[in-house]
Enzyme design. Sequence first.
Site, PDB file in Angstrom:
ATOM      1  N   LYS A 199     -69.532 -65.742 -21.046  1.00  0.00           N
ATOM      2  CA  LYS A 199     -69.275 -64.646 -21.987  1.00  0.00           C
ATOM      3  C   LYS A 199     -69.461 -65.143 -23.419  1.00  0.00           C
ATOM      4  CE  LYS A 199     -65.913 -61.910 -19.354  1.00  0.00           C
ATOM      5  NZ  LYS A 199     -66.726 -60.680 -19.249  1.00  0.00           N
ATOM      6  N   ARG A 254     -65.211 -58.312  -8.453  1.00  0.00           N
ATOM      7  CA  ARG A 254     -65.537 -57.601  -7.214  1.00  0.00           C
ATOM      8  C   ARG A 254     -65.673 -58.580  -6.053  1.00  0.00           C
ATOM      9  NH1 ARG A 254     -70.742 -54.939  -9.878  1.00  0.00           N
ATOM     10  NH2 ARG A 254     -69.204 -54.923 -11.561  1.00  0.00           N
ATOM     11  N   ASP A 274     -61.303 -65.442 -17.278  1.00  0.00           N
ATOM     12  CA  ASP A 274     -62.684 -65.088 -16.936  1.00  0.00           C
ATOM     13  C   ASP A 274     -63.624 -65.570 -18.046  1.00  0.00           C
ATOM     14  OD1 ASP A 274     -65.042 -64.015 -16.065  1.00  0.00           O
ATOM     15  OD2 ASP A 274     -64.470 -61.911 -16.328  1.00  0.00           O
TER      16      ASP A 274
END
Length: 491
Positions: free
Chosen positions: A269, A343, A262
């Site tokens: 990030k 999600r 991720d």
Amino acid sequence: MKLTVHKKDAKLRQTDVCVIFVSQEWVSSGNPALPRNLSGLLDGADLSYFKGKQSETYLYAPKSSAKAILCGIGEEKKATAESLRNAASAVVGLCRDRGVTEICAAPPSGQSPAGDLSLKAIAEGLSLANYSFDRYRNVPADEAKPLLKAAHFITDVKNAAAILREAEIISANILACRDLVNETSEQSNPVSIAAQARKLASIKGVTCTVLGKKEIEKKKMGLLLAVNRGSKIEPRLVVLAYKGDHGSKKYCALVGKGITFDSGGVNLKPSGHIETMRMDMAGAAAVMYALKTAAELKLRKNLYAVMPLTENMISNEAYRPGDIFTAYNGKTVEVGNTDAEGRLILADALSYTVRELKPAYVVDLATLTGACIVAFGEITAAFLSNDDGLRGMLKSASETSGEKLWELPLFPEYDENMKSDIADISNMSAERNAGTIMGAVFLKNFIDDAKWAHIDIAGTAWYSKQRGYRPKNATGYGVRLLTDFVRKLDI
Ligand code: BES
Ligand code: MN
Ligand code: ZN
């Protein structure tokens, strides 16, 4: 590690190392009798400093006779399966420091916990603490701390051999789960994990279906495809099925988030947050190994494990904030933030699961929100559910496994925060607060009226330091929780 029952009358040899788990009461009452075949073991030992406190250890190593390790379990009436697992981990630490690779072990002989539970807990604690991820290390053999190879249990418990065999199966799967999560994103990617899942079909009762990119396109899983767009590795949707109850058509489905790296995507990030993001498939790993454990234990339940797998990468083809995609169930989703990718892939996997597999229950596990770590640290997972029965079975499994859960609410008042101006729903909350709840509120839109629980394992799946039998980095959280849950299922 091999776990066996120690032969009743076997004499101790000079080279044997015997671990005796004792309570504070045992120490304060002047160390009464040891099990028969251990008498004499502590002759000559100076026990004046040993108090029997939780996880306190004491090594007595006379040259000419068998060696002893005392391990404290604290106050007997306060001992639990979980405190015993942690006490056992102190023994593993001592053995590895001293190069001991084989032990005899005498679990606590008191009343609480009961003998079979103590035996199981000590066996699990020893095996689960006996782990290190060192496939990438080039250390000279004499510098590497060896692992334990075998433990022989001195016990009167009737079905000891069966308990130990179960502990062996469960522990081996947790260690394998940790390996998969610790493994680099380079090695552990959607394609390789799907291939690994396929191999599980050689276990009796297990079948595996893998949807490749073409099939995922055909099924119109627009959210999984959107997250995958920035990655040069194709997505996969793995469906493992285990049929353990031929008298029933009911299934429970376990769905695990499988982001193999991720990066955050275009909402990249920052340093300090991105380094460990190969762990973002810990939910997928947990459901895969929970199904494998259930199958190897031949549990009489029917089970699915569903794993949406992709990287969340940044590239000129990556999906962007402001884009809108259509989910498998037809709902349109505005991307408020490309880092809320978990999600999205779960939404497609969940609606596929409830519509095509029609399970009696569906439970998803996901490293979904940093907010879960803010709220609970690394000690407990968050869980949210819309069904009382499911809630009860999960809480009960949490108690027997020692894998903690704490519930958060799904009040309808939260729903309005996930609204979008231009699509049916946004993947990003309008508010900064209640991040873990908002993740679940989003997922609730993709489960129709199924009985469902969401478990956020962002904190518990990966440790910043060792705690008892759980090592630093991948912990394997979820495998034991879900295995115990499957045992307790009322289907
Ligand atoms: N995988 C992360 C959550 C996470 C963070 C897991 C730290 C383990 C450790 C998830 O995909 C994520 O990035 N969540 C965002 C959601 C936000 C953008 C709504 C977060 O928590 O910041
Ligand atoms: Mn993310
Ligand atoms: Zn993520």
